[in-house]
Design an enzyme around this catalytic site. Structure first.
Site, PDB file in Angstrom:
ATOM      1  N   GLU A  46       1.700  -5.674  -4.197  1.00 20.86           N
ATOM      2  CA  GLU A  46       2.015  -5.350  -2.799  1.00 20.86           C
ATOM      3  C   GLU A  46       0.878  -5.807  -1.887  1.00 20.86           C
ATOM      4  OE1 GLU A  46       3.547  -1.397  -0.309  1.00 20.86           O
ATOM      5  OE2 GLU A  46       2.652  -1.172  -2.288  1.00 20.86           O
ATOM      6  N   LYS A 115       9.839  -3.794   3.384  1.00 26.25           N
ATOM      7  CA  LYS A 115       9.868  -2.554   2.616  1.00 26.25           C
ATOM      8  C   LYS A 115      10.696  -1.516   3.360  1.00 26.25           C
ATOM      9  CE  LYS A 115       6.705   0.525   0.093  1.00 26.25           C
ATOM     10  NZ  LYS A 115       5.282   0.806  -0.206  1.00 26.25           N
ATOM     11  N   CYS A 176       6.950  -1.028  -4.573  1.00 25.60           N
ATOM     12  CA  CYS A 176       6.160   0.160  -4.907  1.00 25.60           C
ATOM     13  C   CYS A 176       6.902   1.479  -4.729  1.00 25.60           C
ATOM     14  CB  CYS A 176       4.864   0.161  -4.108  1.00 25.60           C
ATOM     15  SG  CYS A 176       3.610   1.276  -4.804  1.00 25.60           S
ATOM     16  N   SER A 361     -30.565  15.126 -13.669  1.00 23.95           N
ATOM     17  CA  SER A 361     -31.104  16.488 -13.663  1.00 23.95           C
ATOM     18  C   SER A 361     -31.271  17.075 -15.058  1.00 23.95           C
ATOM     19  CB  SER A 361     -30.171  17.395 -12.859  1.00 23.95           C
ATOM     20  OG  SER A 361     -28.945  17.563 -13.553  1.00 23.95           O
TER      21      SER A 361
END
Length: 727
Positions: A46, A115, A176, A361
């Site tokens: 896309e 789309k 999509c 850490s």
């Protein structure tokens, strides 16, 4: 075989927002690879010409101008002729912005297909940028700009919802989100006899998502038959999202080809030879004939004489259709290692930075971040060994390796050049164990390690208060108030942030690394801490990117346990068994700071709160109603049940505590380091979790009063029940 074998191609492309010529180059390379494999139809991701995550750039006219200029170059490039192309770009039509597919052949546009159903939830805001095409199976004319009409030989082409008809079959395109809608376009297309459907996606990664996506894609053809080509973006195209590729070809519900989900390949083409007769036989054998015959959804078919089947019948007979395969789905631990590693490499090579720096850490969170960087180095070394030219070029540029034969041979060698770990301790707060764990991990992964103490800077900063207002704050264990205790902790935490950036800025120069530049500072606050606000604003949680910012503690522990064995890092065991602690308060004989004790809730509970708040959309009262049952001490325990067991009053207190601290710390979310998006309950305010950052006090809120009212009812019922049982 009757000429019914067709070779088709789909692809995953690592596009980059607004990298116009780079994106076009990758598109053309994918077409060349598809043609070399004998494919006669190619679909790409896309918005592949712009890159998917252009966001508000889609409001700029330049984007539409340059998109058409790139399309012009593509159409004029004769090396891309001889194959049907399905290419994605934004198009401005009658002053409306559309997310489109352009179907073209031999330098001519056959159809522009906009789309229809736009993604508009979670990370997606397509309705902000585009207009959906709201007229199913209708078309109109699109007026071509001069640069395209000269190539086309016409002034107009069809624009809208139609399909392409070849001599032997028909194919249609969906984009999509349309796959995920209840009435997906492929349903009506298939009922109207369309046998090949392409889907161009910009589908981002989250943990455990591929299985869901795979079910939807296979279901698209299992009920209706057909051939489905799924293309996807891959990599970091300029946002917090990682697009995880995994291009696929499915025939009648079976996967016949699958690309990689995580890869450093900029272009990956997946091909398969499919038999149209298999589709026809499958459709004839299932209960769809009546629906197909009576369906009113008829598509306009754009005719082309171009044949998808091979002209060489003998080669078809020899080759035969591609057989089904078992799809590859990674474990969660592999997903963390591979997604994090691939995303970080994309970010590093495209940012122009010299490498990464992690404040280490000795706890599991910063350990996980460092291990993900090491995973990145492993992936890069594997790509070098595979001869990936782009990766080799990037390594030579970033790590300044020159000539042939002098590239890094191990992940540790690469790690040492581009990765710095720094332990910033305090003599009274930092334990020998955490300091040693940090040192052991740095040695195991090969990072350039700095071990220092910040006591002098801390004392100097604290003395600003003493010398200016004649007040010396004390820690809680020394009799100080809660505000004094927090002040002293925050001084340390913020000094660590400044120190990390100081070293990140100068270390490449101090180490005489050619090219200079700065190191990107990586954050290590997990999703639970961000949700609860259990972090200091502008401390080490403030960084350039946070690879673990939307991953919960349990998944991080699973990843570290997996990496201990799969990366051969025995030192990771110490991180798994250590009690999580910020080490911001003095250690005494009777007191060691504990994260879960400080928060008043466990990391497991935070994960549950986060999912119910964001994914299930539950406020305080609804969350209490849900958890009073889920966490009931009287519930029947199933073998896989590891949920907490609390009384109704304890559940009420937990829910109130969570929402109280979520609300008062929400302002911290506005400055959270952008996190690689891995979970859909992340509190990342930077485009995903759009909520206020100033709330009324929850302790006086009506929602808390409703919890109390409901709790009173429940406790009365329980008391009545116990009284009856006693009789």
């Amino acid at each position: 075989m009757g000429g019914h074998l067709v070779t088709v191609a789909t692809c995953s492309l690592n596009q980059w927002v607004l990298d116009w010529e780079g994106n076009l180059g990758r598109i053309i390379e994918s077409i060349h690879l598809a043609k070399a494999a004998g494919a006669r139809l190619r679909v790409g991701p896309e918005l592949e010409i712009t890159g998917y995550s252009a966001l508000d750039h889609f409001h700029e006219l330049d984007v539409y101008t340059h998109s058409l200029e790139m399309l012009q170059r593509l159409l004029l490039d004769k090396s891309t002729h001889g194959i049907l192309l399905d290419v994605g770009l934004p198009i401005l039509h009658r002053n409306l912005r559309y997310n489109c597919r352009v179907i073209c052949l031999d330098g001519k546009i056959l159809l522009i297909r906009p789309k229809m159903w736009l993604a508009n939830d979670g990370n997606y805001r397509e309705m902000r940028h585009f207009t959906p095409w709201m007229r199913p199976r209708e078309t109109e004319l699109f007026h071509l700009p001069k640069i395209l009409s000269e190539i086309q030989g016409e002034t107009h082409v069809l624009f809208g919802d139609a399909v392409i008809s070849t001599p032997e079959t028909a194919f249609g395109a969906e984009t999509c989100e349309e796959l995920f809608t209840p009435r997906a376009p492929h349903i009506d297309m298939a009922l109207d006899g369309v046998e090949i459907i392409t889907n161009s996606s910009g589908s981002h990664f989250t943990l455990r998502k591929l299985d869901t996506r795979l079910q939807l894609i296979t279901e698209a053809t299992r009920k209706n038959g057909g051939i489905y080509l799924y293309a996807n973006q891959q990599g970091c195209d300029g946002e917090r999202l990682y697009f995880d590729g995994c291009a696929m070809i499915i025939v009648n519900g079976d996967v016949v080809a699958q690309g990689s989900q995580f890869s450093l390949n900029d272009v990956e083409v997946v091909t398969a030879t499919v038999d149209l007769d298999e589709v026809r036989s499958y459709r004839a054998a299932i209960s769809r004939g009546m629906q197909a015959a009576t369906s009113a959804a008829k598509y306009q078919r754009i005719q082309t004489p171009f044949e998808l089947s091979s002209e060489d019948e003998e080669s078809d007979v020899t080759r035969g259709p591609t057989l089904p395969i078992q799809p590859r789905i990674h474990s969660v631990e592999e997903e963390v290692a591979l997604c994090g590693g691939c995303y970080l490499w994309d970010y590093l090579r495209r940012s122009g930075s010299a490498g990464f720096l992690v404040p280490l850490s000795g706890g599991i969170d910063s350990c996980a971040t460092a291990t993900i960087v090491y995973s990145m180095c492993r992936i890069v070394i594997a790509a070098i060994e595979d001869g990936n030219a782009q990766v080799i070029e990037d390594v030579k540029r970033i790590a300044k390796y020159d000539g042939e034969g002098v590239l890094p041979k191990t992940p540790q060698a690469l790690c040492n050049q581009i990765f710095t770990t720094i332990y910033m301790g305090m003599k009274k707060q930092s334990s020998h164990e955490t300091r040693q764990r940090a040192k052991d991990l740095a040695e195991a992964i090969g990072s350039y390690h700095v071990n220092l103490d910040i006591d002098d800077v801390y004392e100097a900063q604290k003395n600003l208060l003493v010398n200016t207002i004649n007040f010396e704050p004390r820690f809680k264990v020394h009799g100080g108030t809660n505000q004094e205790n927090l002040t002293l902790q925050c001084i340390q935490a913020r000094i660590r942030m400044v120190t990390a950036y100081e070293f990140g800025q100068i270390l490449p120069t101090a180490r005489n690394r050619p090219g200079g530049g700065s190191l990107l500072v990586l954050g290590s606050a997990n999703v639970g801490e961000a949700l609860r606000g259990y972090l200091t604003k502008y401390d080490c949680s403030s960084a350039d990117i946070n690879p673990i910012g939307s991953i919960d503690k349990s998944d991080l522990k699973r990843f570290i346990a997996w990496a201990e064995k799969n990366f051969d890092l025995p030192c990771l065991d110490g991180f798994l068994t250590a009690v999580p602690t910020a080490e911001l308060e003095p250690i005494t004989q009777n007191y060691v700071q504990s994260d879960e004790a400080d928060m008043g809730m466990t990391y497991q509970e935070l994960t549950i709160f986060g999912r119910l708040r964001k994914i299930n959309k539950l406020g305080p009262f609804a969350m209490f109603q849900r958890l009073v049952h889920d966490w009931s001490a009287e519930r029947e325990i199933r073998p896989d049940d590891d949920a907490p067991r609390y009384t109704p009053a304890q559940v009420a207190e937990k829910v109130k505590r969570f929402y109280h601290f979520y609300a008062i710390n929400r302002h911290k979310s506005t400055v959270l380091t952008p996190a690689l998006h891995c979970n859909d309950y992340a509190p990342d305010d930077n485009r995903f979790d759009l909520r206020p950052f100033l709330y009324p006090p929850f302790w006086r809120s009506f929602s808390f009063k409703r919890i109390d009212m409901e709790l009173e009812k429940i406790e009365k019922k329980l008391a009545s029940k116990k009284a009856k049982e006693a009789k």
